[in-house]
Motif scaffolding. Structure first.
Motif, PDB file in Angstrom:
ATOM      1  N   LEU A 108       0.705  -1.083   0.044  1.00 13.31           N
ATOM      2  CA  LEU A 108      -0.050   0.022  -0.186  1.00 13.31           C
ATOM      3  C   LEU A 108       0.773   1.033   0.101  1.00 13.31           C
ATOM      4  O   LEU A 108       1.466   1.547   0.977  1.00 13.31           O
ATOM      5  CB  LEU A 108      -1.115  -0.017   1.362  1.00 13.31           C
ATOM      6  CG  LEU A 108      -1.723   1.308   1.409  1.00 13.31           C
ATOM      7  CD1 LEU A 108      -2.915   1.543   0.285  1.00 13.31           C
ATOM      8  CD2 LEU A 108      -2.477   1.087   2.711  1.00 13.31           C
ATOM      9  N   PRO A 109       0.903   2.145  -1.239  1.00 14.76           N
ATOM     10  CA  PRO A 109       1.549   3.256  -1.063  1.00 14.76           C
ATOM     11  C   PRO A 109       0.558   4.380  -0.285  1.00 14.76           C
ATOM     12  O   PRO A 109      -0.418   4.386  -0.562  1.00 14.76           O
ATOM     13  CB  PRO A 109       1.489   3.737  -2.297  1.00 14.76           C
ATOM     14  CG  PRO A 109       1.154   2.492  -3.269  1.00 14.76           C
ATOM     15  CD  PRO A 109       0.460   1.778  -2.621  1.00 14.76           C
ATOM     16  N   LEU A 110       1.289   5.249   0.625  1.00 16.35           N
ATOM     17  CA  LEU A 110       0.473   5.966   1.707  1.00 16.35           C
ATOM     18  C   LEU A 110       1.003   7.210   1.128  1.00 16.35           C
ATOM     19  O   LEU A 110       2.144   7.516   0.810  1.00 16.35           O
ATOM     20  CB  LEU A 110       0.538   5.447   2.922  1.00 16.35           C
ATOM     21  CG  LEU A 110      -0.094   4.448   3.394  1.00 16.35           C
ATOM     22  CD1 LEU A 110       0.241   4.144   4.957  1.00 16.35           C
ATOM     23  CD2 LEU A 110      -1.762   4.848   3.436  1.00 16.35           C
ATOM     24  N   SER A 111      -0.053   8.337   1.466  1.00 13.92           N
ATOM     25  CA  SER A 111       0.310   9.693   1.346  1.00 13.92           C
ATOM     26  C   SER A 111      -0.534  10.297   2.379  1.00 13.92           C
ATOM     27  O   SER A 111      -1.121   9.948   3.192  1.00 13.92           O
ATOM     28  CB  SER A 111      -0.111  10.201   0.037  1.00 13.92           C
ATOM     29  OG  SER A 111      -1.615  10.403  -0.096  1.00 13.92           O
ATOM     30  N   ALA A 120      -6.691   2.296   3.514  1.00 16.31           N
ATOM     31  CA  ALA A 120      -5.814   1.932   4.652  1.00 16.31           C
ATOM     32  C   ALA A 120      -7.172   1.478   5.672  1.00 16.31           C
ATOM     33  O   ALA A 120      -6.877   0.467   6.325  1.00 16.31           O
ATOM     34  CB  ALA A 120      -4.905   2.761   5.463  1.00 16.31           C
ATOM     35  N   ILE A 121      -8.060   2.185   5.543  1.00 15.71           N
ATOM     36  CA  ILE A 121      -9.214   1.766   6.587  1.00 15.71           C
ATOM     37  C   ILE A 121     -10.000   0.440   6.033  1.00 15.71           C
ATOM     38  O   ILE A 121     -10.135  -0.395   6.999  1.00 15.71           O
ATOM     39  CB  ILE A 121     -10.386   2.981   6.383  1.00 15.71           C
ATOM     40  CG1 ILE A 121      -9.969   4.262   7.082  1.00 15.71           C
ATOM     41  CG2 ILE A 121     -11.744   2.555   7.093  1.00 15.71           C
ATOM     42  CD1 ILE A 121     -10.767   5.382   6.892  1.00 15.71           C
ATOM     43  N   GLN A 131       1.863  -4.023   3.782  1.00 19.62           N
ATOM     44  CA  GLN A 131       3.243  -3.569   3.796  1.00 19.62           C
ATOM     45  C   GLN A 131       2.986  -2.113   3.309  1.00 19.62           C
ATOM     46  O   GLN A 131       2.446  -1.909   2.025  1.00 19.62           O
ATOM     47  CB  GLN A 131       4.336  -4.278   3.194  1.00 19.62           C
ATOM     48  CG  GLN A 131       5.503  -3.583   3.086  1.00 19.62           C
ATOM     49  CD  GLN A 131       6.236  -3.294   3.996  1.00 19.62           C
ATOM     50  OE1 GLN A 131       6.791  -4.118   4.803  1.00 19.62           O
ATOM     51  NE2 GLN A 131       6.458  -1.891   4.585  1.00 19.62           N
ATOM     52  N   ALA A 132       2.913  -1.125   4.066  1.00 22.22           N
ATOM     53  CA  ALA A 132       2.832   0.300   3.438  1.00 22.22           C
ATOM     54  C   ALA A 132       4.204   0.973   3.302  1.00 22.22           C
ATOM     55  O   ALA A 132       5.258   0.545   4.042  1.00 22.22           O
ATOM     56  CB  ALA A 132       1.929   0.940   4.645  1.00 22.22           C
ATOM     57  N   PHE A 204      -0.169  -4.991  -5.330  1.00 18.38           N
ATOM     58  CA  PHE A 204      -0.514  -3.381  -4.869  1.00 18.38           C
ATOM     59  C   PHE A 204      -1.935  -3.208  -4.863  1.00 18.38           C
ATOM     60  O   PHE A 204      -2.759  -3.683  -5.699  1.00 18.38           O
ATOM     61  CB  PHE A 204       0.036  -2.538  -5.938  1.00 18.38           C
ATOM     62  CG  PHE A 204       1.591  -2.252  -5.799  1.00 18.38           C
ATOM     63  CD1 PHE A 204       2.473  -1.542  -5.142  1.00 18.38           C
ATOM     64  CD2 PHE A 204       2.399  -2.856  -6.912  1.00 18.38           C
ATOM     65  CE1 PHE A 204       3.702  -1.646  -4.849  1.00 18.38           C
ATOM     66  CE2 PHE A 204       3.774  -2.874  -6.968  1.00 18.38           C
ATOM     67  CZ  PHE A 204       4.340  -1.965  -5.892  1.00 18.38           C
ATOM     68  N   SER A 205      -2.264  -2.359  -4.085  1.00 20.65           N
ATOM     69  CA  SER A 205      -3.615  -1.710  -3.840  1.00 20.65           C
ATOM     70  C   SER A 205      -3.418  -0.094  -4.092  1.00 20.65           C
ATOM     71  O   SER A 205      -2.837   0.545  -3.157  1.00 20.65           O
ATOM     72  CB  SER A 205      -4.243  -2.034  -2.802  1.00 20.65           C
ATOM     73  OG  SER A 205      -5.736  -1.431  -2.471  1.00 20.65           O
TER      74      SER A 205
END
Length: 465
Positions: A108-111, A120-121, A131-132, A204-205
């Motif tokens: 999960l790419p996070l910003s 994420a929720i 794995q973020a 990937f999500s």
């Protein structure tokens, strides 16, 4: 052979058409202006990309025989309470993500934004093994700080990466093969950490296109068709892009003026979208038909070079859902904001990077006197850095184009003998001069597009062009 394309395709599918095998200079001028090819255009007159949401029939040689739409973007809202819409989104989103990940591990790419926060929720709710990660530019704004807090609250493993200076030049040929030169090379900054991403496991999500589907287009719904065209051109053209496109148009001695051609192309495509009562819905549909598959999707190929990808906001059901939501609920990201507040109030309290340092409970204060102290503090920090000779890097081209070593590599690509046969040297020299001696921000896109065209041309067989 029959190929049915999704409403928003996640990859380009090419087909042949009956036309001369010649470089499509008009299409390339649009590419130079916007950073993506319009409609089904490619570099060649005898090659097209299959349109979105269509059933396409091809013969055994790969020639396109027929293409008919199976889905038309529409705006047929079903009036119901806002909370009902949020609940529908919550249920649909969970269903789509659950089906897409299929109990696999998730990357999960996070910003600091909303799209990845919604993911994420739901991934936490599904008890997925996540794995973020996040990344920031070398000498840039600390983008990973908010992402790390999101990951921590959700219980996800997290890595922070830094996008370094000059990473592009050692692998630009590989990137050109992966994206086919259908995008510039600075936009997919995930390329800089591809090896690290390959070390992960799972799928990937990706939250791409949520910010377009779940927002208005900031125009009046009764906007005339001509003003809609003007708004679209403003939205899809890059800074300095029209100037480069017109310069190429003239250098190649094409008939008429580029802007007139571009305007009529956009208008014709827009008029094909049967949404006359809502300019916001019509422009959203245009972007989803032509921008998403021809720009956003092209850069997905970099993620796919590491692992399979899933895209909940690309799902056909999500697109159909959008068509049935009253426009008043789509403005200002309301649905996603409400979803995050209801599902994860603590995540909603984290900074929304678009309105830094505000969060989802007080972002409306950002442009009021209550938000003034935060804005001033944020601005002052970067002004001080600039005065100290350490300006904050905000764009990837700053890391790849600026500095002596970068400049050497850039000139090597732009001023090759081969490229001079495609783009007149005076065009390239003028753009390079403008970038190095004047406003870099104004001319960075033009320079980046010439670099892209150079890589494309130099990898073509000589006899084909």
């Amino acid at each position: 052979m029959t190929i049915k394309t999704p409403i928003i395709p996640k990859k380009q599918t090419f087909a042949k058409v009956q036309a001369p095998h010649e470089v499509n200079q008009k299409a390339i001028c649009v590419f130079a202006a916007t950073g993506f090819f319009l409609d089904t255009d490619t570099y060649w007159k005898d090659e097209v990309v299959l349109p979105a949401a269509a059933i396409n029939k091809l013969d055994d040689a790969g020639f396109l025989l027929e293409s008919k739409p199976w889905f038309q973007w529409h705006n047929t809202p079903k009036e119901r309470p806002f909370q009902e819409v949020v609940d529908e989104f919550s249920e649909l989103f969970k269903t789509i993500v659950s089906e897409q990940i299929e109990n696999k591990s998730v990357i999960l790419p996070l910003s600091g934004g909303l799209d990845s926060r919604t993911q994420a929720i739901v991934l936490k709710e599904l008890q997925a093994n996540v794995q973020a990660y996040s990344y920031q530019f070398e000498q840039g704004y600390n983008e990973t700080k908010i992402a790390e807090k999101v990951a921590k609250q959700c219980g996800f493993a997290f890595d922070a990466f830094t996008i370094p200076k000059g990473y592009l030049w050692n692998s630009i040929d590989d990137l050109a093969e992966i994206n086919g030169c259908y995008s510039d090379f600075c936009s997919p900054r995930q390329w800089a950490v591809l090896n690290q991403l390959k070390g992960y496991q799972g799928v990937f999500s990706l939250g791409h296109w949520g910010d377009v589907l779940f927002d208005d287009m900031a125009v009046a719904d009764d906007l005339s068709i001509d003003l809609q065209v003007e708004q679209i051109i403003k939205k899809i053209t890059k800074r300095g892009g029209l100037k480069l496109a017109q310069t190429l148009w003239q250098a190649w001695a094409l008939e008429g003026q580029f802007y007139d051609y571009f305007y009529e192309r956009v208008k014709a495509l827009l008029q094909q979208i049967d949404i006359s009562h809502s300019a916001n819905a019509r422009i959203r549909a245009f972007k989803s038909l032509y921008w998403a598959p021809r720009w956003t999707s092209v850069n997905l190929s970099v993620f796919e070079a590491a692992h399979p990808i899933t895209l909940p906001y690309y799902d056909n059901r999500m697109c159909e859902f959008i068509c049935q939501i009253p426009e008043k609920y789509l403005s200002g990201r309301q649905i996603q904001i409400a979803y995050i507040k209801q599902k994860a109030p603590q995540l909603a309290k984290l900074t929304w990077d678009l309105y830094h340092p505000c969060n989802l409970y007080n972002y409306q204060d950002y442009y009021t006197y209550r938000g003034l102290p935060g804005r001033l503090q944020h601005s002052l920090k970067y002004r001080v850095k600039r005065l100290l000779g350490k300006p904050t890097i905000q764009r990837n081209w700053e890391l790849q184009f600026l500095g002596q070593e970068n400049d050497k590599q850039l000139q090597k690509q732009l001023f090759s003998d081969e490229f001079k046969q495609f783009v007149p040297p005076l065009v390239t020299q003028d753009m390079y001069r403008r970038f190095t001696s004047k406003d870099q921000l104004q001319h960075a896109h033009g320079l980046s597009m010439l670099l892209t065209l150079s890589k494309w041309y130099n990898k073509q067989p000589i006899e084909s062009v």
